[in-house]
Enzyme design. Structure first.
Site, PDB file in Angstrom:
ATOM      1  N   GLU A 245       0.325  -1.089   0.458  1.00 28.85           N
ATOM      2  CA  GLU A 245      -0.162   0.261  -0.165  1.00 28.85           C
ATOM      3  C   GLU A 245       0.665   1.207  -0.171  1.00 28.85           C
ATOM      4  OE1 GLU A 245      -2.906  -0.172   3.938  1.00 28.85           O
ATOM      5  OE2 GLU A 245      -4.053  -1.339   2.543  1.00 28.85           O
TER       6      GLU A 245
ATOM      7  N   HIS B 244       1.518  -0.030  15.871  1.00 34.10           N
ATOM      8  CA  HIS B 244       0.643   0.053  15.138  1.00 34.10           C
ATOM      9  C   HIS B 244      -0.306  -0.850  15.997  1.00 34.10           C
ATOM     10  CE1 HIS B 244       2.513   0.800  11.398  1.00 34.10           C
ATOM     11  NE2 HIS B 244       3.589  -0.184  11.278  1.00 34.10           N
TER      12      HIS B 244
ATOM     13  N   LYS C 108      -2.932   0.375  19.408  1.00 35.64           N
ATOM     14  CA  LYS C 108      -3.929   1.402  20.017  1.00 35.64           C
ATOM     15  C   LYS C 108      -3.514   1.240  21.239  1.00 35.64           C
ATOM     16  CE  LYS C 108      -7.130   0.204  16.376  1.00 35.64           C
ATOM     17  NZ  LYS C 108      -8.907  -0.882  16.015  1.00 35.64           N
TER      18      LYS C 108
ATOM     19  N   ARG D  72     -15.936  -8.624  14.607  1.00 35.95           N
ATOM     20  CA  ARG D  72     -16.308  -9.247  16.189  1.00 35.95           C
ATOM     21  C   ARG D  72     -15.903  -7.771  16.733  1.00 35.95           C
ATOM     22  NH1 ARG D  72     -10.807  -6.629  17.714  1.00 35.95           N
ATOM     23  NH2 ARG D  72      -9.597  -6.836  16.329  1.00 35.95           N
TER      24      ARG D  72
HETATM   25  P1  ADP Z   1      -3.223  -4.949  11.833  1.00 31.81           P
HETATM   26  O1  ADP Z   1      -4.742  -5.571  11.531  1.00 31.81           O
HETATM   27  O2  ADP Z   1      -2.080  -5.589  12.046  1.00 31.81           O
HETATM   28  O3  ADP Z   1      -4.252  -4.275  13.237  1.00 31.81           O
HETATM   29  P2  ADP Z   1      -4.054  -2.588   9.775  1.00 31.81           P
HETATM   30  O4  ADP Z   1      -4.739  -2.499   8.757  1.00 31.81           O
HETATM   31  O5  ADP Z   1      -5.151  -2.499  11.142  1.00 31.81           O
HETATM   32  O6  ADP Z   1      -3.826  -4.161  10.928  1.00 31.81           O
HETATM   33  O7  ADP Z   1      -3.027  -1.430  10.261  1.00 31.81           O
HETATM   34  C1  ADP Z   1      -2.527  -1.161  11.480  1.00 31.81           C
HETATM   35  C2  ADP Z   1      -2.480   0.602  11.693  1.00 31.81           C
HETATM   36  O8  ADP Z   1      -1.066   0.350  11.081  1.00 31.81           O
HETATM   37  C3  ADP Z   1      -3.457   1.532  11.712  1.00 31.81           C
HETATM   38  O9  ADP Z   1      -3.797   1.972  12.039  1.00 31.81           O
HETATM   39  C4  ADP Z   1      -1.973   2.275  10.911  1.00 31.81           C
HETATM   40  O10 ADP Z   1      -1.635   3.389  11.954  1.00 31.81           O
HETATM   41  C5  ADP Z   1      -1.285   1.652  10.275  1.00 31.81           C
HETATM   42  N1  ADP Z   1      -1.530   1.899   8.623  1.00 31.81           N
HETATM   43  C6  ADP Z   1      -1.939   0.192   7.823  1.00 31.81           C
HETATM   44  N2  ADP Z   1      -1.768   0.756   7.031  1.00 31.81           N
HETATM   45  C7  ADP Z   1      -1.192   2.310   6.603  1.00 31.81           C
HETATM   46  C8  ADP Z   1      -0.994   2.281   5.511  1.00 31.81           C
HETATM   47  N3  ADP Z   1      -1.582   2.137   4.569  1.00 31.81           N
HETATM   48  N4  ADP Z   1       0.090   4.159   5.605  1.00 31.81           N
HETATM   49  C9  ADP Z   1       0.524   4.128   6.773  1.00 31.81           C
HETATM   50  N5  ADP Z   1       0.002   3.069   7.662  1.00 31.81           N
HETATM   51  C10 ADP Z   1      -0.666   2.556   7.589  1.00 31.81           C
END
Ligand code: ADP
Length: 448
Positions: free
Chosen positions: A200, A235, A237, A291
């Protein structure tokens, strides 16, 4: 309605689900590993069954043991909570095949959203804008290089089976790319047994905004507004708030409407969360969680709806019974995730809880399975408590949060309460002026 629900989880969320069941007059069955025989959820449940030794793969992830526990206790439904088997489509299917109701969406929807590539395709088809990126898996280093070149740097390599921020690596230059690609693949293999990755565009200053959805079996869909979960470390919360200080009424209305339309199109049912990155006024879908989420209480605080109760009602076939215009929002809520960790190094700090005192008063909620004398086991996630504070405005909420954090006493283990104490006095946080990278930068700065 169900007569008895088995709670296939542990810790604060097992207790949270037990509480909803108790208020609905539903009996509960706790399952636990040998490390958790003294846990609060086990003590409070009507019945309990030991399902294995401490390692999660032998207990909380042991599908056969959990289904056997439901069968021998005559439970008519299983609530999976979050983590563990909550997004395991095979488990949901097995549960249903045993004539037990799985409290959640269908196995097909879990499967679709569990693979991030099929999830992005489905989201796109359902009309959601996605982060620009590869159209499917990226198989080779050469492919990764070519794609990054055409997309433009920086890019993010992500695990198809991803979760918990694992298997995610960014690259700002072509030299960093090969390393990021290899590390993401090996991390994904180790964490999920699947090395597949996709790519991405790496967004430089977005917010993480997610929309809570409820959908019943009769076609009704509502959203319960957004949560801002931009304060993250690795990454993951750390603190969540609702509503987001970054959205105006127009953006809020727009994303709520688009999210509900997508959920209708997907034919999804039960509770779910659509996660987006929000930058320069645009939303980009990143994933869907099929979920209950850790941070659901901030939504409950501002709209007065018990999300676990709704999950149970929906699974039992009841209609939602209200429409979008009936969902009212009031005030502001913040949740602090409190972990048994060193607040500076974030090293886990399991151990025996000594003195324990939770804050109280108007607008203060603590979800935790802790008690004085409880032994925090080293085998599981380090989150030991959630502090959720509600106020009439964001400022009132912040004042109350500072007061509540000051009252919280947890002795015997190190906790991240000092991190939250610092955070709630930071000017950028007070001004609502932060993106998904802000906290990580601050933590890196203080460590370095
Ligand atoms: P996971 O399922 O491992 O939690 P996510 O796709 O939900 O992965 O992403 C988790 C976090 O990673 C997001 O909240 C954001 O902070 C960061 N993140 C994900 N995709 C991107 C992106 N394309 N660009 C910048 N940060 C991203």
């Amino acid at each position: 309605m169900f007569d008895k629900i088995l709670i296939a989880n542990r810790g604060e969320i097992a207790l949270r689900i037990h509480r909803a069941c108790r208020e609905m007059g539903i009996k509960t069955v706790a399952v636990h590993s040998t490390a958790d025989h003294d846990a609060m959820h086990v003590r409070l449940a009507d019945e309990s069954v030991c399902i294995g030794p401490p390692p999660a793969r032998d207990s909380y992830l042991n599908k056969a043991a959990i289904i056997a526990a439901a069968t021998i206790t005559n439970a008519d439904a299983i609530h999976p909570g979050y983590g563990f088997l909550s997004e395991n489509a095979d488990f949901a299917q097995m549960v249903e095949e045993h004539g037990i109701c799985f409290i959640g969406p269908t196995a097909e929807h879990i499967r679709m959203m569990g693979d991030k590539i099929t999830a992005k395709h489905a989201a796109h088809e359902a009309g959601l804008p996605c982060v620009p990126g590869s159209d499917g898996a990226v198989e080779t280093e050469a492919q990764a290089q070519e794609l990054a070149h055409s997309m433009g740097y920086p890019v993010l390599i992500k695990a198809t089976a991803g979760g918990g921020g694992k298997g995610m690596k960014h690259a700002h230059t072509p030299d960093q790319l090969i390393d990021a690609f290899r590390t993401a693949r090996s991390e994904a293999k180790a964490a999920f047994g699947n090395s597949e990755v996709y790519m991405e565009k790496y967004l430089l200053a977005p917010r993480h905004i997610e929309i809570q959805i409820l959908a019943d079996n009769h076609g009704a869909v509502v959203h319960l507004g957004e949560r801002d979960c931009s304060l993250q470390r690795r990454h993951q919360k750390v603190l969540e708030e609702a509503p987001s200080p970054a959205l105006n009424a127009d953006a809020r209305e727009r994303i709520g409407r688009v999210a509900c339309a997508a959920i209708r199109k997907l034919g999804y049912r039960n509770a779910g969360t659509l996660e987006f990155l929000y930058e320069n006024g645009e939303f980009y879908f990143i994933e869907m969680n099929t979920r209950l989420q850790v941070e659901h209480p901030v939504t409950e605080a501002i709209c007065g709806i018990d999300i676990v109760r709704e999950q149970i009602r929906i699974a039992a076939g009841a209609p939602l019974g209200y429409e979008q215009s009936d969902v009212r929002f009031s005030g502001h809520a913040i949740e602090c995730r409190i972990n048994a960790e060193d607040p500076q190094t974030f090293a886990p700090s399991p151990g025996r809880i000594g003195g324990f005192h939770t804050p109280g008063g108007l607008g203060v909620r603590v979800d935790s399975g802790l008690y004085s004398g409880y032994q925090v086991p080293p085998h599981y996630d380090s989150m030991i408590a959630k502090l959720i504070v509600h106020g009439g405005s964001r400022n009132e909420c912040l004042m109350r949060l500072r007061r509540a954090l000051g009252e919280f006493v947890i002795e015997g283990v190190k906790t991240t309460i000092p991190l939250h104490n610092w955070l709630v006095n930071e000017a950028d946080f007070i001004n609502g002026d932060y993106d998904i990278h802000w906290l990580q930068k601050m933590v890196d700065r203080s460590a370095g």
